[in-house]
Design a protein around this motif. Structure first.
Motif, mmCIF file in Angstrom:
data_model
loop_
_atom_site.group_PDB
_atom_site.id
_atom_site.type_symbol
_atom_site.label_atom_id
_atom_site.label_comp_id
_atom_site.label_asym_id
_atom_site.label_seq_id
_atom_site.Cartn_x
_atom_site.Cartn_y
_atom_site.Cartn_z
ATOM 1 N N LEU A 1 -10.403 4.875 -3.547
ATOM 2 C CA LEU A 1 -11.252 4.547 -2.389
ATOM 3 C C LEU A 1 -12.554 3.791 -3.151
ATOM 4 C CD1 LEU A 1 -11.557 7.819 -0.474
ATOM 5 C CD2 LEU A 1 -10.309 5.885 0.097
ATOM 6 N N ARG A 2 -12.846 2.732 -2.337
ATOM 7 C CA ARG A 2 -14.118 1.832 -2.661
ATOM 8 C C ARG A 2 -15.151 2.481 -2.029
ATOM 9 N NH1 ARG A 2 -13.119 -4.107 -1.638
ATOM 10 N NH2 ARG A 2 -15.582 -3.794 -2.022
ATOM 11 N N LEU A 3 -16.330 2.503 -2.666
ATOM 12 C CA LEU A 3 -17.486 3.045 -2.049
ATOM 13 C C LEU A 3 -18.670 1.812 -2.075
ATOM 14 C CD1 LEU A 3 -18.051 6.536 -3.437
ATOM 15 C CD2 LEU A 3 -17.347 5.910 -1.331
ATOM 16 N N GLU A 4 -19.742 1.726 -1.290
ATOM 17 C CA GLU A 4 -20.829 1.105 -1.355
ATOM 18 C C GLU A 4 -21.803 1.769 -0.337
ATOM 19 O OE1 GLU A 4 -20.490 -2.746 1.264
ATOM 20 O OE2 GLU A 4 -19.047 -3.135 -0.448
ATOM 21 N N ASP A 5 -23.046 1.182 -0.652
ATOM 22 C CA ASP A 5 -24.148 1.796 0.175
ATOM 23 C C ASP A 5 -24.358 0.992 1.411
ATOM 24 O OD1 ASP A 5 -24.776 4.018 -1.535
ATOM 25 O OD2 ASP A 5 -25.767 2.887 -2.742
ATOM 26 N N ASP A 6 -24.661 1.412 2.735
ATOM 27 C CA ASP A 6 -24.852 0.809 3.623
ATOM 28 C C ASP A 6 -26.506 0.327 3.587
ATOM 29 O OD1 ASP A 6 -25.992 3.021 4.805
ATOM 30 O OD2 ASP A 6 -24.516 2.913 6.631
ATOM 31 N N ASP A 7 -26.986 -0.222 4.358
ATOM 32 C CA ASP A 7 -28.374 -0.661 4.757
ATOM 33 C C ASP A 7 -29.401 0.622 4.957
ATOM 34 O OD1 ASP A 7 -27.415 -0.191 7.360
ATOM 35 O OD2 ASP A 7 -28.569 -1.712 8.266
ATOM 36 N N LYS A 8 -28.671 1.696 5.233
ATOM 37 C CA LYS A 8 -29.576 2.855 5.528
ATOM 38 C C LYS A 8 -29.195 3.824 4.066
ATOM 39 C CE LYS A 8 -29.224 2.770 10.417
ATOM 40 N NZ LYS A 8 -28.685 3.366 11.802
ATOM 41 N N LYS A 9 -28.795 3.405 3.080
ATOM 42 C CA LYS A 9 -28.744 4.035 1.736
ATOM 43 C C LYS A 9 -27.622 5.301 2.133
ATOM 44 C CE LYS A 9 -31.746 1.771 -0.656
ATOM 45 N NZ LYS A 9 -31.480 0.900 -1.508
ATOM 46 N N LEU B 1 0.773 -1.348 0.107
ATOM 47 C CA LEU B 1 -0.099 -0.180 0.015
ATOM 48 C C LEU B 1 0.769 1.192 0.050
ATOM 49 C CD1 LEU B 1 -2.655 1.362 0.144
ATOM 50 C CD2 LEU B 1 -2.694 1.154 2.570
ATOM 51 N N LEU B 2 1.937 1.269 0.871
ATOM 52 C CA LEU B 2 2.794 2.360 0.820
ATOM 53 C C LEU B 2 3.438 2.543 -0.647
ATOM 54 C CD1 LEU B 2 4.661 1.880 4.094
ATOM 55 C CD2 LEU B 2 3.100 3.774 3.596
ATOM 56 N N GLU B 3 3.754 1.453 -1.238
ATOM 57 C CA GLU B 3 4.472 1.547 -2.504
ATOM 58 C C GLU B 3 3.466 1.984 -3.707
ATOM 59 O OE1 GLU B 3 5.707 -2.473 -2.930
ATOM 60 O OE2 GLU B 3 7.519 -1.986 -1.531
ATOM 61 N N ALA B 4 2.318 1.719 -3.500
ATOM 62 C CA ALA B 4 1.143 2.171 -4.258
ATOM 63 C C ALA B 4 1.127 3.608 -4.294
ATOM 64 C CB ALA B 4 -0.044 1.265 -4.256
ATOM 65 N N ILE B 5 0.688 4.073 -2.978
ATOM 66 C CA ILE B 5 0.694 5.565 -2.749
ATOM 67 C C ILE B 5 2.002 6.336 -3.303
ATOM 68 C CG2 ILE B 5 0.655 7.331 -0.832
ATOM 69 C CD1 ILE B 5 -1.112 5.142 0.521
ATOM 70 N N SER C 1 -4.499 -2.436 -5.596
ATOM 71 C CA SER C 1 -3.877 -1.178 -6.134
ATOM 72 C C SER C 1 -3.415 -1.416 -7.757
ATOM 73 C CB SER C 1 -2.303 -0.968 -5.315
ATOM 74 O OG SER C 1 -1.613 -1.869 -5.472
ATOM 75 N N SER C 2 -3.655 -2.411 -8.190
ATOM 76 C CA SER C 2 -3.522 -2.727 -9.822
ATOM 77 C C SER C 2 -4.648 -2.090 -10.437
ATOM 78 C CB SER C 2 -3.452 -4.037 -9.770
ATOM 79 O OG SER C 2 -4.305 -4.982 -9.457
ATOM 80 N N THR C 3 -5.557 -1.973 -9.729
ATOM 81 C CA THR C 3 -6.917 -1.289 -10.244
ATOM 82 C C THR C 3 -6.978 0.321 -10.011
ATOM 83 O OG1 THR C 3 -8.355 -1.468 -8.368
ATOM 84 C CG2 THR C 3 -8.210 -3.325 -10.088
ATOM 85 N N TRP C 4 -5.922 0.746 -9.547
ATOM 86 C CA TRP C 4 -6.030 2.115 -9.172
ATOM 87 C C TRP C 4 -5.643 3.030 -10.547
ATOM 88 C CZ3 TRP C 4 -2.755 3.439 -4.234
ATOM 89 C CH2 TRP C 4 -3.454 2.860 -3.119
ATOM 90 N N LYS C 5 -6.260 4.064 -10.728
ATOM 91 C CA LYS C 5 -6.038 4.921 -12.039
ATOM 92 C C LYS C 5 -5.150 6.010 -11.827
ATOM 93 C CE LYS C 5 -10.587 3.448 -13.624
ATOM 94 N NZ LYS C 5 -11.834 3.564 -13.899
ATOM 95 N N LEU D 1 -10.347 10.322 -5.616
ATOM 96 C CA LEU D 1 -9.937 9.199 -5.169
ATOM 97 C C LEU D 1 -10.858 7.943 -5.721
ATOM 98 C CD1 LEU D 1 -8.530 10.137 -1.813
ATOM 99 C CD2 LEU D 1 -7.136 9.370 -3.841
ATOM 100 N N THR D 2 -12.135 8.512 -5.664
ATOM 101 C CA THR D 2 -13.261 7.532 -6.024
ATOM 102 C C THR D 2 -13.273 7.338 -7.474
ATOM 103 O OG1 THR D 2 -15.074 9.309 -5.922
ATOM 104 C CG2 THR D 2 -14.862 7.840 -3.856
ATOM 105 N N GLU D 3 -12.967 8.440 -8.264
ATOM 106 C CA GLU D 3 -12.936 8.172 -9.691
ATOM 107 C C GLU D 3 -11.608 7.230 -10.047
ATOM 108 O OE1 GLU D 3 -12.873 12.467 -11.125
ATOM 109 O OE2 GLU D 3 -15.354 12.375 -11.023
ATOM 110 N N ARG D 4 -10.636 7.587 -9.532
ATOM 111 C CA ARG D 4 -9.297 6.657 -9.844
ATOM 112 C C ARG D 4 -9.313 5.347 -9.019
ATOM 113 N NH1 ARG D 4 -5.142 11.202 -8.199
ATOM 114 N NH2 ARG D 4 -3.641 9.545 -8.747
ATOM 115 N N ASN D 5 -10.538 5.126 -8.312
ATOM 116 C CA ASN D 5 -10.523 3.627 -7.789
ATOM 117 C C ASN D 5 -9.908 3.423 -6.507
ATOM 118 O OD1 ASN D 5 -12.427 1.348 -7.643
ATOM 119 N ND2 ASN D 5 -10.796 0.047 -8.860
#
Length: 122
Positions: free
Chosen positions: A100-108, A37-41, A118-122, A94-98
């Protein structure tokens, strides 16, 4: 009791896939940071607000043995001392570059975590 090599490989694979937060037997007064993670950053061009947001999310999730943290811009502004616009721009980038991952919780409501693939980071 030492951890077996196979178990270490399995834990690393699960963390890289972002499947589970690290499970520790006792709370430690520090947050362990994975080398990859440090190396990717270091490899990615990130401004100060983006780096700070990554570290804030990492601390609030894996530092407290959680998988996700709710996106709370006012709290992030308060705890990072960056302005709301800087936090919003960093979050969007960060979300556009993947990173940070996002998802909705049970309360939307949005919740997030650092994407360990990190291989999926843009």
């Amino acid at each position: 009791m030492p951890i077996k090599n196979d178990e270490l490989k399995q834990r690393k694979r699960r963390l890289e896939d972002g499947l589970s937060a690290p499970q520790q037997e006792s709370q430690q007064p520090y947050t362990m940071i994975r080398n990859y993670l440090l190396e990717a950053i270091l490899k990615h061009k990130l401004n100060g607000a983006e780096q700070k947001l990554i570290w804030w999310v990492y601390r609030q999730t894996y530092g407290y043995y959680r998988e996700f943290i709710r996106f709370q811009p006012d709290r992030i502004v308060h705890e990072t001392s960056y302005g709301r616009k800087a936090v919003d721009n960093a979050y969007k980038s960060l979300t556009e570059r993947n990173i940070l991952r996002l998802e909705d919780d049970d309360k939307k409501k949005k919740r997030m975590q650092v994407n360990f693939k990190s291989s999926t980071w843009k």
